[in-house]
Design an enzyme around this catalytic site. Structure first.
Site, PDB file in Angstrom:
ATOM      1  N   ASP A  23      -6.127  10.136 -14.493  1.00 12.31           N
ATOM      2  CA  ASP A  23      -5.255  11.153 -15.745  1.00 12.31           C
ATOM      3  C   ASP A  23      -6.281  12.170 -16.140  1.00 12.31           C
ATOM      4  OD1 ASP A  23      -3.448  11.636 -16.654  1.00 12.31           O
ATOM      5  OD2 ASP A  23      -3.487  10.180 -17.929  1.00 12.31           O
ATOM      6  N   ASN A  71       5.328  10.888  -8.840  1.00 17.13           N
ATOM      7  CA  ASN A  71       4.627  11.951  -8.793  1.00 17.13           C
ATOM      8  C   ASN A  71       5.595  13.231  -8.158  1.00 17.13           C
ATOM      9  OD1 ASN A  71       1.138  11.195  -9.175  1.00 17.13           O
ATOM     10  ND2 ASN A  71       2.642  11.359 -10.539  1.00 17.13           N
TER      11      ASN A  71
HETATM   12  C1  FPP Z   1      -3.329  13.132 -13.232  1.00 13.18           C
HETATM   13  O1  FPP Z   1      -4.030  14.169 -14.404  1.00 13.18           O
HETATM   14  C2  FPP Z   1      -3.830  13.435 -11.861  1.00 13.18           C
HETATM   15  C3  FPP Z   1      -3.139  13.388 -11.070  1.00 13.18           C
HETATM   16  C4  FPP Z   1      -2.115  12.950 -10.646  1.00 13.18           C
HETATM   17  C5  FPP Z   1      -3.623  13.520  -9.467  1.00 13.18           C
HETATM   18  C6  FPP Z   1      -4.904  12.792  -8.852  1.00 13.18           C
HETATM   19  C7  FPP Z   1      -5.165  13.556  -7.713  1.00 13.18           C
HETATM   20  C8  FPP Z   1      -6.215  13.889  -7.527  1.00 13.18           C
HETATM   21  C9  FPP Z   1      -7.372  13.640  -8.864  1.00 13.18           C
HETATM   22  C10 FPP Z   1      -7.004  14.495  -6.339  1.00 13.18           C
HETATM   23  C11 FPP Z   1      -5.968  14.321  -5.120  1.00 13.18           C
HETATM   24  C12 FPP Z   1      -6.838  13.134  -4.705  1.00 13.18           C
HETATM   25  C13 FPP Z   1      -7.622  12.775  -3.549  1.00 13.18           C
HETATM   26  C14 FPP Z   1      -7.938  11.274  -3.733  1.00 13.18           C
HETATM   27  C15 FPP Z   1      -8.274  13.367  -3.215  1.00 13.18           C
HETATM   28  P1  FPP Z   1      -2.807  15.074 -14.850  1.00 13.18           P
HETATM   29  O2  FPP Z   1      -2.045  16.208 -13.604  1.00 13.18           O
HETATM   30  O3  FPP Z   1      -1.538  14.172 -15.189  1.00 13.18           O
HETATM   31  O4  FPP Z   1      -3.763  15.610 -16.189  1.00 13.18           O
HETATM   32  P2  FPP Z   1      -3.081  15.446 -17.184  1.00 13.18           P
HETATM   33  O5  FPP Z   1      -1.917  14.117 -17.653  1.00 13.18           O
HETATM   34  O6  FPP Z   1      -3.260  16.311 -18.642  1.00 13.18           O
HETATM   35  O7  FPP Z   1      -1.150  17.251 -16.863  1.00 13.18           O
END
Ligand code: FPP
Length: 243
Positions: A23, A71
């Site tokens: 996250d 998501n």
């Molecule tokens: C949360 O950050 C992260 C995600 C929803 C996706 C995680 C995905 C990756 C790291 C990339 C793809 C994965 C692989 C295995 C290639 P957020 O966007 O919710 O952050 P925020 O809460 O700060 O907005």
């Protein structure tokens, strides 16, 4: 008697199975006045780093929450960016996974993704299936409640068909129907970026896992952060309901 219970308290040990709720990509980007996708790109770099660090630190299983079934509610452009990054990751990393003897697993309903991604995933799964080293589990379109409901449906069907006795359904029966049934029990669940929620990730499996919430944003997570998490884990006393 629940199923994942190790009878002896464990202290000073290394976890076998670590799961991470990655996250903070968006906040990492916002702090730099960059578009959110820049945070996700750095998030993929962190996935690469941490996958290698997990292997070097001797973990058997690393499970990463890459895309939850919730998501899909994000803006279509962001979903498209995340799928693009996943496509790129799979294409770029498969050779490394094979060379490193890593077994790739996917949990979640990944068949709902686009056809080319499903084909890429199936290819990566097939090419790493016989590997004997650590397992990298990527949760894609995963939701724990849906996983448990699917297990219940299968057990109900088996009961209706007379294959099992409903009265005999216990924790082990449910667990055997989960997608993680053949993996070691989850020892440690880490969530980055300061949020303290499980967000529908591995709810059954986390029953006796240690939970660790760290302030580090996922794009900043590295081998040192993982090593520190393992150090904290090693100092926790796990009692599994005993004294
Ligand atoms: C949360 O950050 C992260 C995600 C929803 C996706 C995680 C995905 C990756 C790291 C990339 C793809 C994965 C692989 C295995 C290639 P957020 O966007 O919710 O952050 P925020 O809460 O700060 O907005």
């Amino acid at each position: 008697m629940a199923t994942q219970i190790d009878p002896a308290p464990v202290a000073g040990t290394r976890p076998r199975h670590v799961a991470i709720i990655m996250d903070g990509n968006g906040r990492w980007a916002k702090a730099r006045r960059l578009p959110r996708v820049a945070g996700h790109k750095q998030g993929v770099e962190a996935v690469r780093r941490v996958t290698r660090a997990a292997r070097d630190l001797g973990l058997e299983v690393l499970t990463l929450y890459a895309f939850s079934s919730e998501n899909w509610r994000r803006p279509v452009e962001e979903v498209r960016d995340l799928m693009g990054l996943l496509r790129h990751f799979l294409r770029a990393e498969i050779a490394t996974l094979v060379a490193d003897n890593v077994r790739l697993r996917v949990i979640g309903d990944y068949r709902a993704l686009s056809d080319d991604l499903v084909a890429l995933i199936d290819d990566a799964l097939a090419r790493t299936a016989a590997n004997t080293g650590p397992t990298l589990v990527i949760a894609l379109n995963y939701g724990a409640q849906a996983e448990i409901a699917a297990a219940a449906r299968r057990l109900a069907t088996a009961a209706r068909n007379g294959a099992i006795d409903p009265a005999a359904i216990d924790e082990a029966s449910v667990e055997a129907e989960l997608t993680t049934h053949d993996l070691p029990p989850l020892d440690l669940m880490i969530r980055t970026s300061g949020e303290q929620r499980l967000s529908n990730f591995l709810l059954w499996q986390a029953a006796y896992a240690e939970l660790l919430f760290v302030d580090t944003l996922w794009p900043d997570f590295d081998a040192a952060t993982l090593a520190e998490a393992l150090d904290i884990f090693s100092r926790r006393q796990r009692r599994f309901g005993g004294l």
